[in-house]
Structure formats: C-alpha cells, structure tokens
Scaffold this active site. Structure first.
Site, PDB file in Angstrom:
ATOM      1  N   CYS A 143       6.603  -3.917   7.224  1.00  0.00           N
ATOM      2  CA  CYS A 143       5.931  -4.967   6.456  1.00  0.00           C
ATOM      3  C   CYS A 143       5.347  -4.308   5.221  1.00  0.00           C
ATOM      4  O   CYS A 143       4.390  -3.539   5.320  1.00  0.00           O
ATOM      5  CB  CYS A 143       4.842  -5.646   7.280  1.00  0.00           C
ATOM      6  SG  CYS A 143       3.905  -6.877   6.350  1.00  0.00           S
ATOM      7  N   CYS A 171       6.107 -11.460   0.523  1.00  0.00           N
ATOM      8  CA  CYS A 171       6.718 -10.540   1.487  1.00  0.00           C
ATOM      9  C   CYS A 171       7.105  -9.283   0.726  1.00  0.00           C
ATOM     10  O   CYS A 171       8.034  -9.304  -0.084  1.00  0.00           O
ATOM     11  CB  CYS A 171       7.944 -11.181   2.142  1.00  0.00           C
ATOM     12  SG  CYS A 171       8.836 -10.084   3.281  1.00  0.00           S
TER      13      CYS A 171
END
Length: 274
Positions: free
Chosen positions: A73, A217
């Site tokens: 992430c 993201c």
C-alpha cells in the site's frame, strides 16, 4: 490498544504500533474497526512490527477493511514513515522496511513530504499473479458488460490499468468490481482508470481490491505510470491527480526502481479494546 488515525490524500488508515505493545488481530476485529458508523473507519489497517531482517528497521503489514491481508500500500507506506517518526520509534531520515513481497526505503523530505522507493515494477505474469502465456504491453479482458484493453503490473500487489477518455464518466464501480475479481487475477487486483492529460500528467481513479474506490491509491498511481511508460504514453516524471490529491511518480524504465512522493497526515490518536 493504542492507535493513530492517518491519511495520505484522503486514503485513510488505522495505524497500530506492534513494536511497543502486544497486538491481537482477527478478520472480525478488523472489519468491526473499519466500520465508519460503529468503529474507527478506514480503508486499510497498517501494523508496524519489529524487523524480520536485522538489516532493516521495521516490518510493514497491511490489512484491507474486509480483514484480508495484502502485501503493498503506497499511501500507507508514507503514513507508516510519518507514524514511526512521530511515535519516536526511529529518528532516521531513510527508513528500511520489509513487506510480504519485498523491501522498501521510505525517505522523509525537508518539505514534509515522504518519498518512497517502491522497487522495480514486476511484469512477469506468473509473479503478478496474472494468467497469461507471456508478458504483453496490452491484454484483452472480457467481462459481462465490456471488453477492455489494459496493462497489468505488480508493485508488490497486482494492478490492472485501463485508459479512459474522461475520468469523471468512467464506470469505475461497476467495471472495477468485475475486473477486481476477474478469473485471470487469482489474487484479485486493483483496477486503475487512467486519463492521460499529456506525457507528464495523468488523472486517475482506482477501485481497490477489498476496499472499493478510494480517494487515492499510491501503489495504483505507481502502477498506472509504469504501464503508461511501458505503453509509450508517458515520460519518466509524471504528476498523478487522484480524487484526494496529487502524487509525483518517477521511473527511468526497466531495471530501475520507481519512486513515489506525496503527503502523509496524522489526524488523531485513540484507543480500542481488542
């Protein structure tokens, strides 16, 4: 159990120090805490652990809101770096961490931003993982509602990137949900919808596996730029505008690591019963 709430461009996290306190996590607990009405509310939970590798500073674990563990992430990585500094777990400017699928270096910049060495993009289908006989710059994927041309890459997690004419009208939620669970992605995938403004600027929306569309993201921005460069659409330095804000991505091409730079914000500290 103590935690911090943080965000990177609106992609929000519950961050837990597993170095100085004992942490007990289950999928059920994570789903409970992720509930935005009855819990803390977050896109992902980030867990800081002692290093698995003595040459590194920490181990970095990521859990989606549905309780599933993932291996990368990018926005979380920037918040991870800010968290371990704020909590006095390190005083280093360059922080070495391991993840489930590799290593990263997180660098605190003088202007308050965090620069992340995301490693080299992975194109080999079996390593993504993605079902294909060989690497191609474009793949055709068929769904019940649309057949799409896309690029596929791993930034430590699988990304499928398709180019759209208008980011505002892109069918992110319906098509994203179908592609996320497409049979050719055995571990599911993050789906990026990319509008190319020019060779140094894109707009992007991402449907994240296990979370749906998020404000931003980081690894998705990295994957989109890597695909755009491989397809000859983009130059080596690219501004990525996401709903939650802007990231800057640099990649010199195959054989080189990819770098992501952006903000990481601390919101508040709290405690939960585990």
């Amino acid at each position: 159990m103590q935690f911090s709430k943080m965000h990177g461009l609106g992609n929000d996290f519950m961050v837990i120090d597993g170095v100085t306190q004992n942490v007990y996590l289950t999928e059920e607990l994570i789903r409970k805490w992720a509930d935005r009405h009855r819990g803390v509310g977050f896109d992902q939970l980030l867990l800081v652990e002692p290093p698995y590798d003595p040459e590194l500073d920490f181990h970095y674990r990521i859990f989606n809101a549905d309780g599933s563990e993932v291996s990368q992430c990018g926005n979380g990585a920037r918040c991870f770096a800010r968290f371990v500094t704020l909590k006095g777990l390190t005083n280093k400017q360059d922080i070495g961490v391991s993840t489930a699928k590799g290593k990263m270096v997180l660098s605190l910049q003088d202007d308050g931003q965090v620069r992340v060495n995301m490693g080299e993009p992975i194109w080999e289908p079996a390593q993504i993982p993605f079902t294909a006989n060989k690497f191609e710059k474009n793949y055709i994927l068929r769904t019940d509602i649309q057949t799409v041309l896309c690029g596929v890459v791993s930034m430590g997690n699988p990304h499928c990137v398709l180019q759209v004419e208008n980011i505002q009208t892109a069918n992110v939620n319906e098509l994203g949900a179908l592609l996320e669970r497409h049979e050719r992605f055995p571990e599911r995938a993050n789906i990026g919808f990319m509008q190319v403004i020019n060779r140094n600027h894109i707009k992007l929306r991402v449907f994240e596996r296990g979370a749906g569309e998020t404000q931003a993201c980081g690894s998705g921005a990295c994957g989109a730029v890597a695909v755009g460069i491989m397809q000859g659409l983009l130059d080596s330095r690219v501004q990525v505008d996401l709903p939650g804000g802007t990231l800057h991505i640099e990649w010199q091409g195959v054989g080189s690591p990819l770098y992501m730079t952006g903000d990481a914000e601390h919101i508040y500290d709290g405690a939960v019963k585990s």
